[in-house]
Design an enzyme around this catalytic site. Sequence first.
Site, PDB file in Angstrom:
ATOM      1  N   CYS A  73      83.920 102.659  24.755  1.00 24.73           N
ATOM      2  CA  CYS A  73      84.818 102.131  23.718  1.00 24.73           C
ATOM      3  C   CYS A  73      84.079 101.814  22.370  1.00 24.73           C
ATOM      4  CB  CYS A  73      85.725 101.069  24.221  1.00 24.73           C
ATOM      5  SG  CYS A  73      86.592 101.506  25.755  1.00 24.73           S
ATOM      6  N   ASN A 108      94.979 101.586  25.295  1.00 20.64           N
ATOM      7  CA  ASN A 108      93.470 101.795  25.048  1.00 20.64           C
ATOM      8  C   ASN A 108      93.058 102.984  25.106  1.00 20.64           C
ATOM      9  OD1 ASN A 108      90.853 101.657  25.392  1.00 20.64           O
ATOM     10  ND2 ASN A 108      90.517  99.878  26.835  1.00 20.64           N
ATOM     11  N   HIS A 152      88.850  96.888  18.665  1.00 19.11           N
ATOM     12  CA  HIS A 152      88.929  97.907  19.692  1.00 19.11           C
ATOM     13  C   HIS A 152      90.379  97.159  20.502  1.00 19.11           C
ATOM     14  CE1 HIS A 152      89.013 100.336  23.294  1.00 19.11           C
ATOM     15  NE2 HIS A 152      88.456  99.340  24.097  1.00 19.11           N
TER      16      HIS A 152
HETATM   17  C1  COA Z   1      93.208  94.084  33.502  1.00 16.26           C
HETATM   18  C2  COA Z   1      93.786  92.800  32.929  1.00 16.26           C
HETATM   19  C3  COA Z   1      94.934  93.041  32.144  1.00 16.26           C
HETATM   20  C4  COA Z   1      94.213  91.891  34.149  1.00 16.26           C
HETATM   21  O1  COA Z   1      94.615  90.810  33.635  1.00 16.26           O
HETATM   22  P1  COA Z   1      94.127  89.369  34.291  1.00 16.26           P
HETATM   23  O2  COA Z   1      95.024  88.423  33.861  1.00 16.26           O
HETATM   24  O3  COA Z   1      92.703  89.305  34.527  1.00 16.26           O
HETATM   25  O4  COA Z   1      95.019  89.555  35.867  1.00 16.26           O
HETATM   26  P2  COA Z   1      94.369  89.463  37.177  1.00 16.26           P
HETATM   27  O5  COA Z   1      93.289  90.702  37.387  1.00 16.26           O
HETATM   28  O6  COA Z   1      93.743  87.999  37.555  1.00 16.26           O
HETATM   29  O7  COA Z   1      95.573  89.896  38.099  1.00 16.26           O
HETATM   30  C5  COA Z   1      96.513  88.842  38.226  1.00 16.26           C
HETATM   31  C6  COA Z   1      97.483  89.371  39.424  1.00 16.26           C
HETATM   32  O8  COA Z   1      98.266  90.648  38.702  1.00 16.26           O
HETATM   33  C7  COA Z   1      98.237  91.712  39.562  1.00 16.26           C
HETATM   34  N1  COA Z   1      98.200  92.864  38.608  1.00 16.26           N
HETATM   35  C8  COA Z   1      97.321  93.565  38.286  1.00 16.26           C
HETATM   36  N2  COA Z   1      97.968  94.640  37.560  1.00 16.26           N
HETATM   37  C9  COA Z   1      99.100  94.480  37.546  1.00 16.26           C
HETATM   38  C10 COA Z   1     100.174  95.307  36.992  1.00 16.26           C
HETATM   39  N3  COA Z   1      99.712  96.352  36.150  1.00 16.26           N
HETATM   40  N4  COA Z   1     101.318  94.885  37.114  1.00 16.26           N
HETATM   41  C11 COA Z   1     101.568  93.756  37.760  1.00 16.26           C
HETATM   42  N5  COA Z   1     100.508  92.946  38.300  1.00 16.26           N
HETATM   43  C12 COA Z   1      99.430  93.275  38.115  1.00 16.26           C
HETATM   44  C13 COA Z   1      96.925  91.644  40.138  1.00 16.26           C
HETATM   45  O9  COA Z   1      97.002  92.243  41.335  1.00 16.26           O
HETATM   46  C14 COA Z   1      96.922  90.044  40.656  1.00 16.26           C
HETATM   47  O10 COA Z   1      97.590  89.777  41.610  1.00 16.26           O
HETATM   48  P3  COA Z   1      97.329  88.678  42.628  1.00 16.26           P
HETATM   49  O11 COA Z   1      97.243  87.378  41.901  1.00 16.26           O
HETATM   50  O12 COA Z   1      98.697  88.797  43.587  1.00 16.26           O
HETATM   51  O13 COA Z   1      95.797  88.971  43.149  1.00 16.26           O
HETATM   52  C15 COA Z   1      92.971  92.121  32.047  1.00 16.26           C
HETATM   53  O14 COA Z   1      91.703  91.569  33.334  1.00 16.26           O
HETATM   54  C16 COA Z   1      91.885  92.854  31.337  1.00 16.26           C
HETATM   55  O15 COA Z   1      92.545  93.328  30.201  1.00 16.26           O
HETATM   56  N6  COA Z   1      90.673  93.031  31.571  1.00 16.26           N
HETATM   57  C17 COA Z   1      89.862  93.740  30.469  1.00 16.26           C
HETATM   58  C18 COA Z   1      90.185  95.201  30.753  1.00 16.26           C
HETATM   59  C19 COA Z   1      89.758  96.030  29.856  1.00 16.26           C
HETATM   60  O16 COA Z   1      89.768  95.990  28.531  1.00 16.26           O
HETATM   61  N7  COA Z   1      89.137  97.295  30.238  1.00 16.26           N
HETATM   62  C20 COA Z   1      88.578  98.333  29.177  1.00 16.26           C
HETATM   63  C21 COA Z   1      87.403  97.816  28.703  1.00 16.26           C
HETATM   64  S1  COA Z   1      87.149  98.819  27.405  1.00 16.26           S
END
Ligand code: COA
Length: 329
Positions: A116, A286, A256
């Site tokens: 990215c 993204n 980003h």
């Molecule tokens: C992926 C992301 C949105 C998840 O958000 P989060 O607040 O960290 O959520 P968590 O990973 O702690 O998950 C919380 C819960 O939501 C659930 N969950 C994950 N994706 C989900 C979705 N699409 N819909 C509903 N629930 C979802 C998980 O399974 C978890 O459930 P659990 O508590 O029963 O295990 C966040 O971590 C993120 O944006 N990370 C960076 C990713 C990124 O930018 N990647 C590219 C980099 S260039």
Amino acid sequence: MKERLNAGIVGTGRYVPEKILTNRDLEKMVDTTDEWITTRVGIKERRIAAPYETTSTMGAQAARDALADAKLAPEDVDLIITATITPDVPWPATASFIQRQLGATRAACFDIEAACTGFIYGLSVAQAYIASGMYRTVLVVAAETLSRITDWEDRNTAVLFGDAAGAAVLQPVSEPRGILSVYLGADGSKGDLLELPGGGSRKPATHETVDQRQHYIRMKGNEVFKFAGRAMAQANKRALEKAGMKIDQVDLLIPHQANMRIIQAAARLSSLSMDKVYLNIEKYGNTSAATTAVALAEARLEGRVGPGSVCLLVAFGGGFTWGACLLRL
Ligand SMILES: CC(C)(COP(=O)(O)OP(=O)(O)OC[C@H]1O[C@@H](n2cnc3c(N)ncnc32)[C@H](O)[C@@H]1OP(=O)(O)O)[C@@H](O)C(=O)NCCC(=O)NCCS
């Protein structure tokens, strides 16, 4: 000694595919909700490439747009750098396909892979070539077809990504315009937190790698999340320090577009209010290297920035990589 030339952006362009995939559409594909995606990530919809589109066809469209903006012809281009993690094929370089489609017959071509952060890495390479006098007109294309490496059965990643392409043309410009500073960072020890495990020399494609879904994005979202805001804020600080400038001299931060909460954290840690931050995550999601390139082009089209505006581009991504580019348009 030869005078060091100042590199600046003389044209920008972008292309997004027509097909829109909304959060409501995703609700029918994986166990998710519009509410979860909107509040946790900030995305409402994303674009998906048509079957006949590839990274190079979208990149070439964005490049045509940028060349028209710069009032330049394909034959004027000395070098094409394509930043992508979704090349048309492992090799030859996607830049070579873009060269052919543009008819930019004089141009040298190569790809860079900094996930990215790819557009910012690309700008830094273009700047170095122009500053050294080796090339005069450099086209940086950031293009991604992430829909082809997204696991549409994995709700953790399927809701995040989209397809798009952005491009910028760089040439020598006169002070005070141009790239003011670039800061690049990387930490290879965190590479396995965000990766595509299959298909390379470590795990060549086999029936087994396909069955194990190893040709799709794998991500430890939480770990990436914790790192991203701080990395972008640090990159902003270092780029500003290198240029001897302060955050209040920045007209627009172009971050980003991975997660609205990460962008808010980066802005807060950089002491910048959100009205000085460009956002289009809601409509495109993204698109990896393409986000900052598309956002810069759209910010110019919308009149958010114009001649003389100071922009700070910042990104983080797989590798890990991160970086910022401070420039005056
Ligand atoms: C992926 C992301 C949105 C998840 O958000 P989060 O607040 O960290 O959520 P968590 O990973 O702690 O998950 C919380 C819960 O939501 C659930 N969950 C994950 N994706 C989900 C979705 N699409 N819909 C509903 N629930 C979802 C998980 O399974 C978890 O459930 P659990 O508590 O029963 O295990 C966040 O971590 C993120 O944006 N990370 C960076 C990713 C990124 O930018 N990647 C590219 C980099 S260039």
